[in-house]
Write a protein that holds these residues in place. Sequence first.
Motif, PDB file in Angstrom:
ATOM      1  N   LEU A  27       1.107  -0.845  -0.161  1.00  0.00           N
ATOM      2  CA  LEU A  27       0.109   0.120  -0.035  1.00  0.00           C
ATOM      3  C   LEU A  27       1.013   1.478  -0.133  1.00  0.00           C
ATOM      4  CD1 LEU A  27      -3.007   1.199   0.180  1.00  0.00           C
ATOM      5  CD2 LEU A  27      -2.517   1.255   2.698  1.00  0.00           C
ATOM      6  N   SER A  28       1.581   1.699   0.541  1.00  0.00           N
ATOM      7  CA  SER A  28       3.074   2.179   0.662  1.00  0.00           C
ATOM      8  C   SER A  28       3.764   2.676  -0.423  1.00  0.00           C
ATOM      9  CB  SER A  28       3.756   2.082   1.965  1.00  0.00           C
ATOM     10  OG  SER A  28       4.353   1.172   1.604  1.00  0.00           O
ATOM     11  N   SER A  29       3.609   1.232  -1.191  1.00  0.00           N
ATOM     12  CA  SER A  29       4.671   2.296  -1.984  1.00  0.00           C
ATOM     13  C   SER A  29       3.952   1.871  -3.780  1.00  0.00           C
ATOM     14  CB  SER A  29       6.177   0.833  -2.678  1.00  0.00           C
ATOM     15  OG  SER A  29       5.721  -0.210  -2.669  1.00  0.00           O
ATOM     16  N   GLY A  30       2.693   1.292  -3.559  1.00  0.00           N
ATOM     17  CA  GLY A  30       2.083   1.420  -4.444  1.00  0.00           C
ATOM     18  C   GLY A  30       2.393   0.634  -5.519  1.00  0.00           C
ATOM     19  N   GLN A  31       2.988  -1.100  -5.365  1.00  0.00           N
ATOM     20  CA  GLN A  31       3.642  -1.819  -5.825  1.00  0.00           C
ATOM     21  C   GLN A  31       2.863  -2.974  -5.638  1.00  0.00           C
ATOM     22  OE1 GLN A  31       7.496  -1.224  -4.321  1.00  0.00           O
ATOM     23  NE2 GLN A  31       8.479  -0.902  -6.421  1.00  0.00           N
ATOM     24  N   VAL A  32       2.905  -4.473  -6.861  1.00  0.00           N
ATOM     25  CA  VAL A  32       2.554  -5.152  -6.697  1.00  0.00           C
ATOM     26  C   VAL A  32       4.043  -6.479  -6.826  1.00  0.00           C
ATOM     27  CG1 VAL A  32       1.237  -7.316  -7.969  1.00  0.00           C
ATOM     28  CG2 VAL A  32       0.478  -4.985  -7.874  1.00  0.00           C
ATOM     29  N   PHE A  33       4.175  -7.105  -6.084  1.00  0.00           N
ATOM     30  CA  PHE A  33       5.560  -8.251  -5.260  1.00  0.00           C
ATOM     31  C   PHE A  33       4.736  -9.550  -6.147  1.00  0.00           C
ATOM     32  CE2 PHE A  33       5.901  -4.779  -3.064  1.00  0.00           C
ATOM     33  CZ  PHE A  33       7.271  -4.599  -3.327  1.00  0.00           C
ATOM     34  N   SER A  34       5.984 -10.354  -6.529  1.00  0.00           N
ATOM     35  CA  SER A  34       5.555 -11.939  -6.579  1.00  0.00           C
ATOM     36  C   SER A  34       7.170 -12.774  -6.013  1.00  0.00           C
ATOM     37  CB  SER A  34       5.506 -12.188  -7.829  1.00  0.00           C
ATOM     38  OG  SER A  34       5.700 -13.586  -8.126  1.00  0.00           O
ATOM     39  N   ALA A  35       7.140 -13.730  -4.935  1.00  0.00           N
ATOM     40  CA  ALA A  35       8.383 -13.951  -4.488  1.00  0.00           C
ATOM     41  C   ALA A  35       7.926 -15.947  -4.303  1.00  0.00           C
ATOM     42  CB  ALA A  35       8.022 -13.554  -2.984  1.00  0.00           C
ATOM     43  N   ASN A  36       9.615 -16.422  -4.130  1.00  0.00           N
ATOM     44  CA  ASN A  36       8.710 -18.063  -3.968  1.00  0.00           C
ATOM     45  C   ASN A  36       8.090 -17.994  -2.480  1.00  0.00           C
ATOM     46  OD1 ASN A  36       9.635 -18.364  -6.667  1.00  0.00           O
ATOM     47  ND2 ASN A  36      11.896 -18.960  -5.530  1.00  0.00           N
ATOM     48  N   PRO A  37       7.208 -19.475  -2.139  1.00  0.00           N
ATOM     49  CA  PRO A  37       6.995 -19.133  -1.168  1.00  0.00           C
ATOM     50  C   PRO A  37       7.492 -19.140   0.059  1.00  0.00           C
ATOM     51  CG  PRO A  37       5.956 -21.080  -2.314  1.00  0.00           C
ATOM     52  CD  PRO A  37       7.172 -20.081  -3.360  1.00  0.00           C
ATOM     53  N   ASP A  38       8.693 -19.440   0.115  1.00  0.00           N
ATOM     54  CA  ASP A  38       9.438 -19.238   1.141  1.00  0.00           C
ATOM     55  C   ASP A  38      10.567 -18.011   0.650  1.00  0.00           C
ATOM     56  OD1 ASP A  38      11.476 -18.932  -0.710  1.00  0.00           O
ATOM     57  OD2 ASP A  38      12.712 -21.215  -0.422  1.00  0.00           O
ATOM     58  N   GLY A  39       9.845 -16.568   0.297  1.00  0.00           N
ATOM     59  CA  GLY A  39      10.318 -15.471   0.416  1.00  0.00           C
ATOM     60  C   GLY A  39      11.026 -15.327  -0.463  1.00  0.00           C
ATOM     61  N   SER A  40      12.242 -16.055  -0.869  1.00  0.00           N
ATOM     62  CA  SER A  40      13.299 -15.902  -2.039  1.00  0.00           C
ATOM     63  C   SER A  40      12.984 -15.391  -3.270  1.00  0.00           C
ATOM     64  CB  SER A  40      13.908 -17.173  -2.233  1.00  0.00           C
ATOM     65  OG  SER A  40      12.940 -18.269  -2.248  1.00  0.00           O
ATOM     66  N   ASP A  41      13.810 -14.706  -4.086  1.00  0.00           N
ATOM     67  CA  ASP A  41      13.070 -14.654  -5.282  1.00  0.00           C
ATOM     68  C   ASP A  41      11.955 -12.890  -5.723  1.00  0.00           C
ATOM     69  OD1 ASP A  41      14.009 -14.160  -7.979  1.00  0.00           O
ATOM     70  OD2 ASP A  41      12.326 -15.289  -8.533  1.00  0.00           O
ATOM     71  N   LEU A  42      12.432 -12.438  -4.712  1.00  0.00           N
ATOM     72  CA  LEU A  42      11.558 -11.392  -4.367  1.00  0.00           C
ATOM     73  C   LEU A  42      11.550 -10.396  -5.819  1.00  0.00           C
ATOM     74  CD1 LEU A  42       9.121  -9.425  -3.158  1.00  0.00           C
ATOM     75  CD2 LEU A  42      11.432  -8.646  -1.884  1.00  0.00           C
ATOM     76  N   LYS A  43      10.462 -10.015  -6.275  1.00  0.00           N
ATOM     77  CA  LYS A  43       9.906  -8.894  -7.202  1.00  0.00           C
ATOM     78  C   LYS A  43       9.243  -8.166  -7.642  1.00  0.00           C
ATOM     79  CE  LYS A  43      11.840 -12.793 -10.482  1.00  0.00           C
ATOM     80  NZ  LYS A  43      11.672 -13.479 -11.674  1.00  0.00           N
ATOM     81  N   VAL A  44       9.483  -7.028  -7.957  1.00  0.00           N
ATOM     82  CA  VAL A  44       8.005  -5.999  -7.852  1.00  0.00           C
ATOM     83  C   VAL A  44       8.050  -6.167  -9.371  1.00  0.00           C
ATOM     84  CG1 VAL A  44       8.106  -3.652  -7.963  1.00  0.00           C
ATOM     85  CG2 VAL A  44       9.496  -4.226  -6.726  1.00  0.00           C
ATOM     86  N   ILE A  45       6.824  -6.624 -10.058  1.00  0.00           N
ATOM     87  CA  ILE A  45       6.207  -6.887 -11.397  1.00  0.00           C
ATOM     88  C   ILE A  45       5.653  -5.915 -11.443  1.00  0.00           C
ATOM     89  CG2 ILE A  45       6.362  -8.909 -10.296  1.00  0.00           C
ATOM     90  CD1 ILE A  45       3.804  -9.403  -9.994  1.00  0.00           C
ATOM     91  N   VAL A  46       4.154  -4.748 -10.482  1.00  0.00           N
ATOM     92  CA  VAL A  46       4.533  -4.013 -11.024  1.00  0.00           C
ATOM     93  C   VAL A  46       4.315  -2.724 -10.334  1.00  0.00           C
ATOM     94  CG1 VAL A  46       2.163  -2.622 -12.002  1.00  0.00           C
ATOM     95  CG2 VAL A  46       1.958  -5.607 -12.133  1.00  0.00           C
ATOM     96  N   SER A  47       4.432  -1.437 -10.810  1.00  0.00           N
ATOM     97  CA  SER A  47       4.700  -0.115  -9.963  1.00  0.00           C
ATOM     98  C   SER A  47       4.248   0.983 -10.401  1.00  0.00           C
ATOM     99  CB  SER A  47       6.502  -0.104  -9.741  1.00  0.00           C
ATOM    100  OG  SER A  47       6.769   1.142  -8.722  1.00  0.00           O
ATOM    101  N   GLU A  48       3.058   1.550  -9.494  1.00  0.00           N
ATOM    102  CA  GLU A  48       2.039   2.465 -10.496  1.00  0.00           C
ATOM    103  C   GLU A  48       2.182   3.062  -9.795  1.00  0.00           C
ATOM    104  OE1 GLU A  48      -1.637   0.782 -12.370  1.00  0.00           O
ATOM    105  OE2 GLU A  48      -1.986   0.255 -10.456  1.00  0.00           O
ATOM    106  N   GLY A  49       3.497   2.873  -8.586  1.00  0.00           N
ATOM    107  CA  GLY A  49       3.303   4.957  -7.440  1.00  0.00           C
ATOM    108  C   GLY A  49       2.258   4.727  -6.782  1.00  0.00           C
ATOM    109  N   ARG A  50       2.001   5.587  -5.792  1.00  0.00           N
ATOM    110  CA  ARG A  50       0.780   6.194  -5.350  1.00  0.00           C
ATOM    111  C   ARG A  50      -0.678   5.840  -5.259  1.00  0.00           C
ATOM    112  NH1 ARG A  50       4.305   5.876  -0.427  1.00  0.00           N
ATOM    113  NH2 ARG A  50       6.345   6.246  -0.989  1.00  0.00           N
ATOM    114  N   ARG A  51      -0.637   4.491  -6.014  1.00  0.00           N
ATOM    115  CA  ARG A  51      -2.107   4.608  -5.781  1.00  0.00           C
ATOM    116  C   ARG A  51      -3.168   3.861  -5.254  1.00  0.00           C
ATOM    117  NH1 ARG A  51      -4.132   3.749 -11.277  1.00  0.00           N
ATOM    118  NH2 ARG A  51      -6.257   5.002 -10.560  1.00  0.00           N
TER     119      ARG A  51
END
Length: 118
Positions: A27-51
């Motif tokens: 909510l604070s960064s306006g981003q959508v993230f994806s990660a493996n179930p163990d938290g590894s391989d964290l990726k920002v897949i969408v960054s829309e800003g403060r929406r």
Amino acid sequence: MAINSSKWEVKQTTAKATTARLFFLSLSSGQVFSANPDGSDLKVIVSEGRRLPDGIVVDTAAGHLYWTNMGNPTANDGSIERANLDGRNVTHVVPPGGTFTPKQLQLDKRNGSTSSPR
């Protein structure tokens, strides 16, 4: 591996490997993230800003994820977005101003749609 005990025969079986991913919002960064179930391989897949993204649902069968953007409540500019699971091809399902501060989403698999409960 499967063992047939009456013949002591060992057969190798194959299984289709699938890669599970978690999808979540900031909510604070306006981003959508994806990660493996163990938290590894964290990726920002969408960054829309403060929406102010709030609700997210994943439709693995269609290869899409949907999320709500609350927008600025005084501007009445809430929206619902869709993207491929890798974050590409972001599109407005409900354009900014088409809904007032939407929150959570539900996937209606039977009818092939999403809804934002009130």
